[in-house]
Design a protein around this motif. Sequence first.
Motif, PDB file in Angstrom:
ATOM      1  N   CYS A  43      -3.303  14.065   8.713  1.00  0.00           N
ATOM      2  CA  CYS A  43      -3.531  13.418  10.005  1.00  0.00           C
ATOM      3  C   CYS A  43      -3.616  11.911   9.871  1.00  0.00           C
ATOM      4  O   CYS A  43      -3.569  11.192  10.871  1.00  0.00           O
ATOM      5  CB  CYS A  43      -4.834  13.891  10.623  1.00  0.00           C
ATOM      6  N   GLY A  44      -3.785  11.426   8.657  1.00  0.00           N
ATOM      7  CA  GLY A  44      -3.912   9.980   8.450  1.00  0.00           C
ATOM      8  C   GLY A  44      -2.583   9.282   8.242  1.00  0.00           C
ATOM      9  O   GLY A  44      -2.530   8.047   8.226  1.00  0.00           O
ATOM     10  N   TYR A  47      -1.480   6.359  10.437  1.00  0.00           N
ATOM     11  CA  TYR A  47      -2.276   5.139  10.264  1.00  0.00           C
ATOM     12  C   TYR A  47      -1.903   4.425   8.969  1.00  0.00           C
ATOM     13  O   TYR A  47      -2.049   3.216   8.849  1.00  0.00           O
ATOM     14  CB  TYR A  47      -3.764   5.483  10.345  1.00  0.00           C
ATOM     15  N   MET A  52      -2.717   0.314   8.941  1.00  0.00           N
ATOM     16  CA  MET A  52      -4.176   0.269   9.132  1.00  0.00           C
ATOM     17  C   MET A  52      -4.883   0.785   7.890  1.00  0.00           C
ATOM     18  O   MET A  52      -6.019   0.421   7.608  1.00  0.00           O
ATOM     19  CB  MET A  52      -4.574   1.139  10.320  1.00  0.00           C
ATOM     20  N   VAL A  53      -4.233   1.717   7.211  1.00  0.00           N
ATOM     21  CA  VAL A  53      -4.724   2.204   5.925  1.00  0.00           C
ATOM     22  C   VAL A  53      -3.735   1.672   4.897  1.00  0.00           C
ATOM     23  O   VAL A  53      -2.559   2.020   4.931  1.00  0.00           O
ATOM     24  CB  VAL A  53      -4.761   3.752   5.882  1.00  0.00           C
ATOM     25  N   LYS A  58      -6.444   6.013  -0.388  1.00  0.00           N
ATOM     26  CA  LYS A  58      -7.516   6.122   0.617  1.00  0.00           C
ATOM     27  C   LYS A  58      -7.373   7.378   1.473  1.00  0.00           C
ATOM     28  O   LYS A  58      -8.328   7.820   2.105  1.00  0.00           O
ATOM     29  CB  LYS A  58      -7.513   4.888   1.519  1.00  0.00           C
ATOM     30  N   LEU A  59      -6.150   7.915   1.501  1.00  0.00           N
ATOM     31  CA  LEU A  59      -5.940   9.142   2.287  1.00  0.00           C
ATOM     32  C   LEU A  59      -6.449  10.380   1.552  1.00  0.00           C
ATOM     33  O   LEU A  59      -6.558  11.450   2.132  1.00  0.00           O
ATOM     34  CB  LEU A  59      -4.455   9.317   2.611  1.00  0.00           C
ATOM     35  N   GLU A 163       1.472   9.531  18.049  1.00  0.00           N
ATOM     36  CA  GLU A 163       0.749   8.786  17.008  1.00  0.00           C
ATOM     37  C   GLU A 163       1.717   7.906  16.211  1.00  0.00           C
ATOM     38  O   GLU A 163       1.374   6.789  15.808  1.00  0.00           O
ATOM     39  CB  GLU A 163      -0.010   9.749  16.082  1.00  0.00           C
ATOM     40  N   GLU A 166       2.449   4.745  18.122  1.00  0.00           N
ATOM     41  CA  GLU A 166       1.414   3.731  17.878  1.00  0.00           C
ATOM     42  C   GLU A 166       1.676   2.998  16.569  1.00  0.00           C
ATOM     43  O   GLU A 166       1.571   1.768  16.493  1.00  0.00           O
ATOM     44  CB  GLU A 166       0.025   4.382  17.861  1.00  0.00           C
ATOM     45  N   LYS A 330      -5.406   9.551  20.053  1.00  0.00           N
ATOM     46  CA  LYS A 330      -5.426   8.177  20.533  1.00  0.00           C
ATOM     47  C   LYS A 330      -4.003   7.649  20.406  1.00  0.00           C
ATOM     48  O   LYS A 330      -3.351   7.872  19.385  1.00  0.00           O
ATOM     49  CB  LYS A 330      -6.357   7.321  19.674  1.00  0.00           C
TER      50      LYS A 330
END
Lengths: 450, 450
Positions: A43-44, A47, A52-53, A58-59, A163, A166, A330
């Motif tokens: 789901c990351g 991003y 953003m990541v 980090k995921l 997503e 975005e 979002k």
Amino acid sequence: MTKLVVIGGVAAGMSAASKARRTNQGMEIEVYTDEEYISYAGCGLPYFVAGMVQEERKLIARTKEQFVRQGIKVFTNHKVLSILPTEMQIIVVDSEGAEKKVNYDKLVIATGARAFVPPLPGKELDNVFTVKSIPSARRIKEQMQSEQVKNIVIVGGGYIGLEMAEAFAAWKKQITIVELAPQLLGNIDEDMAALVEEYLVKEGVQIRKGEKVLALEGQDQVRKVVTDKGEIPADLVILAIGIQPNSELAAEAGIQLGVKKAIKVNKYMETNIPNIYAAGDCATAYHLLYQDDAYIPLGTTANKQGKVAGENAAGGKAEFAGIVGTAIIKVLDLEIGRTGLSKREAQQLGREVQEIKVEAYTKAHFYPGSQAATIKLLIEKASQKIVGAQIVGGAGAGKRIDVLAVAVQLGLTPFALSELDLSYAPPFSPVWDPVLTVANVAVGELEKKA
Amino acid sequence: MTKLVVIGGVAAGMSAASKARRTNQGMEIEVYTDEEYISYAGCGLPYFVAGMVQEERKLIARTKEQFVRQGIKVFTNHKVLSILPTEMQIIVVDSEGAEKKVNYDKLVIATGARAFVPPLPGKELDNVFTVKSIPSARRIKEQMQSEQVKNIVIVGGGYIGLEMAEAFAAWKKQITIVELAPQLLGNIDEDMAALVEEYLVKEGVQIRKGEKVLALEGQDQVRKVVTDKGEIPADLVILAIGIQPNSELAAEAGIQLGVKKAIKVNKYMETNIPNIYAAGDCATAYHLLYQDDAYIPLGTTANKQGKVAGENAAGGKAEFAGIVGTAIIKVLDLEIGRTGLSKREAQQLGREVQEIKVEAYTKAHFYPGSQAATIKLLIEKASQKIVGAQIVGGAGAGKRIDVLAVAVQLGLTPFALSELDLSYAPPFSPVWDPVLTVANVAVGELEKKA
């Protein structure tokens, strides 16, 4: 020593392995995955593409070493070729091509899902992607740095499509979403989806609905998307049409499939074959409002099901409570939440519903940053219970779906909802929280009819 | 024509008047208030002082003219001198001093509450304020512009004290909070209040606990606060010690008072005298966990009770469902939510509780802006039900109290809580929402004991 083998190293698989370990210290636990990464947040990925990541690591929620310290052996880049239920074995091939048979006493299948890719001419062109793994996200992100990549076409206006929109907006790309259906986000109602569309158009995203993609064209690299209504220039294409379960391995072993070809499981996460469990995006989930199995693959459900499968495989007796179809997304600054049945789902189930929709605000009217939110209840006429709810609005709107999810899951009426002692202070809510406002309006409407 | 008279023009009073009008088009409705303003957001006053809300009129939810258009006559600056239940009249004096008797068929008392001011030497000095009305907030704000006003002492570390601390921080003032009790925020547990204190100290607010204010000193204007432990320089003092109901008028008319001298009402908002109702900050509220009346004046309760009183006064039959003590507050960037019983309340009620506390995050671990949140459940040992919950954390933490408020109000166990299908997407929540995380830990603890 009893041995648990888990196939799949992401949400459901690693939840199963961890829970099995916590339940049974003496069990041998092995996880096999054909991927390089485990325990990563699928789901990351949007991003990560958005920037953003920054770092891939980090995921990763938990590393291989962390699992090893728990006494869980993790075999990455190991593809499972087949399951042999009679022998209670799986056949595995490692990255060097060496095959081996692995015994199990208990088996958890958590093979996940993949993006559905239709037999579209040109789908093998460069810069045509699905969004499913860290490597694919990495390649998409690399393309973002190129100024030659200007026009992006997203095929599919569901969660992942939006997503990704975005993510591409963060790179100031020209974005077109092509959706076959007459609305975006098929699991919310048309009027609510129209609010999302209106917002995206205002933000400069082009939306083409009711349009069928026929082919992707270009030399080596994709250059355009051909639809039944015309052509769209495209330097990069995302196929986000849908998700399908990785259930072939199970089916070949004689394991029964259910809705949408997902592996059929009961509330203990048991398949039809003894000692074999399934969980997560490859499996069905019992839907409390359908009163039947559904296939709605989501990270929360995967984690919950994995935990149940792991506990039961380790000798416990846990049950998965089922889902009510709660989801949130979002897209830029818009928040969208939904739970329970949509109008369409209610119709399909033959359950007559009444819609109550209000415009409300996320904070006190005088408090800076108060955002408009449209909130809808679907009330079953026969039972007068709330069977569905949807929210579309600015910051602070989305997570309000949780109280409504509880209302749907527990079968509350609008009257019971209106009686809840929810929190209020100006930075958080109007004195009547939007959830209470829509409940009050619903109570008024029901009383008028009574 | 039946006539409804409402005493009080803020939350409960105006809700009662509006609901009465919606319930009964043919009723005559008059509202009397000794204030200049009606329908204003008392909860918004700290944000007005902070300068976040610039214009006073923005605090007004609805104007006198809007009520007049609904056929509700509003008499501002009209003080009610007495209620004559036998005559079914009230005696009113207008701003010119003219007295008149007003007949009623139904009377709703919504006289609100006022700041409790102890008989403190020096309390009449200049720059000593309570926070209750628009005029008092205006005077406090005027003082903010003065560079001579540097040191501010807030007496009382409850909701209003902390919200005012935020307001003064916006003006870069030196702030000291003096609290008599050994902790801030008496209605949350000591360990949770310690988190709030730690945060405020880090933000430069001085906290003096277990310290009793003995006097305010200065010539004309206050210059220092004298306590049992020393002296604190003060150019402005806020008395935010507590709230007491404006119930004297009712008591003089023979209306029965209840807990904390609030007007005793039943679930229909009826007082002990026929045709007289009370609602809001002047009245008691039935607490579903106390199974008894409580006095917890809050805007939400005032609006709900006002609505019930108005409906019943207009010939309907509505019931107030009661409260579970849900509240929320923001102080700078910290959010604090609470619902149900605190540990202290549980002890006072003789209900043995087990505490489960976890540290969680408000968003996915990789998502920018994910904030730490401490979340606590209080589980009644006898029933295994969740009887209280508290949250302290960064942005996004506070409103999660709502799902827990529902859990408390409906009597859910941690197990039932853990089964809820709450929403997840990285910008909103970790895959296990903090609410589910604390539920899971609680289930684990309860199973260990079983």
